[in-house]
Design a protein around this motif. Sequence first.
Motif, PDB file in Angstrom:
ATOM      1  N   MET A  47      62.991  31.524  35.880  1.00 48.30           N
ATOM      2  CA  MET A  47      62.476  32.389  34.827  1.00 48.30           C
ATOM      3  C   MET A  47      61.449  31.597  34.026  1.00 48.30           C
ATOM      4  SD  MET A  47      64.535  34.304  31.718  1.00 48.30           S
ATOM      5  CE  MET A  47      65.214  32.758  31.087  1.00 48.30           C
ATOM      6  N   GLU A  48      60.224  32.048  34.076  1.00 49.30           N
ATOM      7  CA  GLU A  48      59.138  31.388  33.334  1.00 49.30           C
ATOM      8  C   GLU A  48      59.085  29.890  33.632  1.00 49.30           C
ATOM      9  OE1 GLU A  48      59.679  32.539  29.241  1.00 49.30           O
ATOM     10  OE2 GLU A  48      59.297  34.656  29.694  1.00 49.30           O
ATOM     11  N   GLY A  49      59.255  29.541  34.900  1.00 49.55           N
ATOM     12  CA  GLY A  49      59.136  28.157  35.331  1.00 49.55           C
ATOM     13  C   GLY A  49      60.380  27.303  35.139  1.00 49.55           C
ATOM     14  N   HIS A  50      61.468  27.897  34.668  1.00 50.87           N
ATOM     15  CA  HIS A  50      62.707  27.147  34.432  1.00 50.87           C
ATOM     16  C   HIS A  50      63.839  27.747  35.249  1.00 50.87           C
ATOM     17  CE1 HIS A  50      60.884  25.082  31.003  1.00 50.87           C
ATOM     18  NE2 HIS A  50      60.393  26.256  30.652  1.00 50.87           N
ATOM     19  N   ASP A  51      64.745  26.890  35.712  1.00 55.36           N
ATOM     20  CA  ASP A  51      65.944  27.374  36.392  1.00 55.36           C
ATOM     21  C   ASP A  51      66.859  27.990  35.336  1.00 55.36           C
ATOM     22  OD1 ASP A  51      65.388  26.536  39.103  1.00 55.36           O
ATOM     23  OD2 ASP A  51      65.607  24.482  38.352  1.00 55.36           O
ATOM     24  N   ALA A  52      67.249  29.240  35.561  1.00 57.65           N
ATOM     25  CA  ALA A  52      67.993  30.003  34.569  1.00 57.65           C
ATOM     26  C   ALA A  52      69.231  30.624  35.191  1.00 57.65           C
ATOM     27  CB  ALA A  52      67.099  31.097  33.988  1.00 57.65           C
ATOM     28  N   VAL A  53      70.182  30.978  34.335  1.00 62.70           N
ATOM     29  CA  VAL A  53      71.359  31.718  34.763  1.00 62.70           C
ATOM     30  C   VAL A  53      71.419  33.036  34.012  1.00 62.70           C
ATOM     31  CG1 VAL A  53      72.689  29.661  35.370  1.00 62.70           C
ATOM     32  CG2 VAL A  53      72.905  30.633  33.082  1.00 62.70           C
ATOM     33  N   GLY A  54      72.032  34.012  34.666  1.00 60.23           N
ATOM     34  CA  GLY A  54      72.271  35.304  34.040  1.00 60.23           C
ATOM     35  C   GLY A  54      73.482  35.948  34.691  1.00 60.23           C
ATOM     36  N   TYR A  55      74.128  36.834  33.966  1.00 61.81           N
ATOM     37  CA  TYR A  55      75.306  37.504  34.503  1.00 61.81           C
ATOM     38  C   TYR A  55      75.480  38.846  33.813  1.00 61.81           C
ATOM     39  CZ  TYR A  55      77.009  34.996  30.391  1.00 61.81           C
ATOM     40  OH  TYR A  55      77.124  34.481  29.134  1.00 61.81           O
ATOM     41  N   TRP A  56      76.278  39.692  34.447  1.00 62.86           N
ATOM     42  CA  TRP A  56      76.619  40.997  33.887  1.00 62.86           C
ATOM     43  C   TRP A  56      78.051  41.288  34.310  1.00 62.86           C
ATOM     44  CZ3 TRP A  56      73.280  44.011  30.970  1.00 62.86           C
ATOM     45  CH2 TRP A  56      73.749  45.268  30.611  1.00 62.86           C
ATOM     46  N   ILE A  57      78.886  41.582  33.338  1.00 62.51           N
ATOM     47  CA  ILE A  57      80.299  41.848  33.589  1.00 62.51           C
ATOM     48  C   ILE A  57      80.596  43.293  33.183  1.00 62.51           C
ATOM     49  CG2 ILE A  57      82.685  41.142  33.072  1.00 62.51           C
ATOM     50  CD1 ILE A  57      80.995  38.912  34.383  1.00 62.51           C
ATOM     51  N   ALA A  58      81.291  44.024  34.047  1.00 66.93           N
ATOM     52  CA  ALA A  58      81.704  45.384  33.711  1.00 66.93           C
ATOM     53  C   ALA A  58      82.632  45.350  32.498  1.00 66.93           C
ATOM     54  CB  ALA A  58      82.408  46.030  34.904  1.00 66.93           C
ATOM     55  N   ARG A  59      82.458  46.310  31.612  1.00 68.85           N
ATOM     56  CA  ARG A  59      83.174  46.294  30.331  1.00 68.85           C
ATOM     57  C   ARG A  59      84.692  46.209  30.491  1.00 68.85           C
ATOM     58  NH1 ARG A  59      83.085  50.903  25.903  1.00 68.85           N
ATOM     59  NH2 ARG A  59      81.633  51.756  27.408  1.00 68.85           N
ATOM     60  N   GLU A  60      85.245  46.841  31.515  1.00 69.58           N
ATOM     61  CA  GLU A  60      86.702  46.802  31.669  1.00 69.58           C
ATOM     62  C   GLU A  60      87.226  45.391  31.945  1.00 69.58           C
ATOM     63  OE1 GLU A  60      85.003  48.533  35.573  1.00 69.58           O
ATOM     64  OE2 GLU A  60      84.622  48.760  33.427  1.00 69.58           O
ATOM     65  N   HIS A  61      86.331  44.447  32.195  1.00 70.95           N
ATOM     66  CA  HIS A  61      86.732  43.054  32.450  1.00 70.95           C
ATOM     67  C   HIS A  61      86.381  42.117  31.293  1.00 70.95           C
ATOM     68  CE1 HIS A  61      87.955  43.972  36.519  1.00 70.95           C
ATOM     69  NE2 HIS A  61      86.865  44.695  36.621  1.00 70.95           N
TER      70      HIS A  61
END
Length: 154
Positions: free
Chosen positions: A65-79
């Motif tokens: 992301m924009e030249g940098h190693d990045a992390v992202g995540y999305w968790i379902a609300r029930e969890h």
Amino acid sequence: MADDDLGALFHHQLDPEANRMAEVQPRDAEAFNALWRRVLSDPAITARAILADDELAGQISCFVMEGHDAVGYWIAREHWGRGVASTALALLLEEVTKRPLVARVARSNVASIRVLERCGFVVERYEWSPGTERYLACEEAHLVLLARCVPTRA
């Protein structure tokens, strides 16, 4: 993660409460599927399904992301609130050993900031981010992970 997971992941990202917390607008089916087809076909991206109790609970990835190693995540609300995100991030950080890694989170998304901090990320700065088609205008926390570390329990 496989193509078979995309239908459930698409529905996860439609959740109004999750979008409010993340300060994002959901993608429509066409945009969502196009994005994930690119992600799944790019060997430079590490993308993993998150399972909890044998159920697809979300996704997590490492990408540039924009030249940098990045992390992202999305968790379902029930969890939410069960340590699923923290565990998934800790496992990803064992697999992806390059550093530094960055993450950007809406400052109001305290739960996500807490997940990142448990796994060793530190807030580097806060910065106003103008709105885009996907992201709402908001103040963002910019976090960085400089070294391999053992996640804390909280």
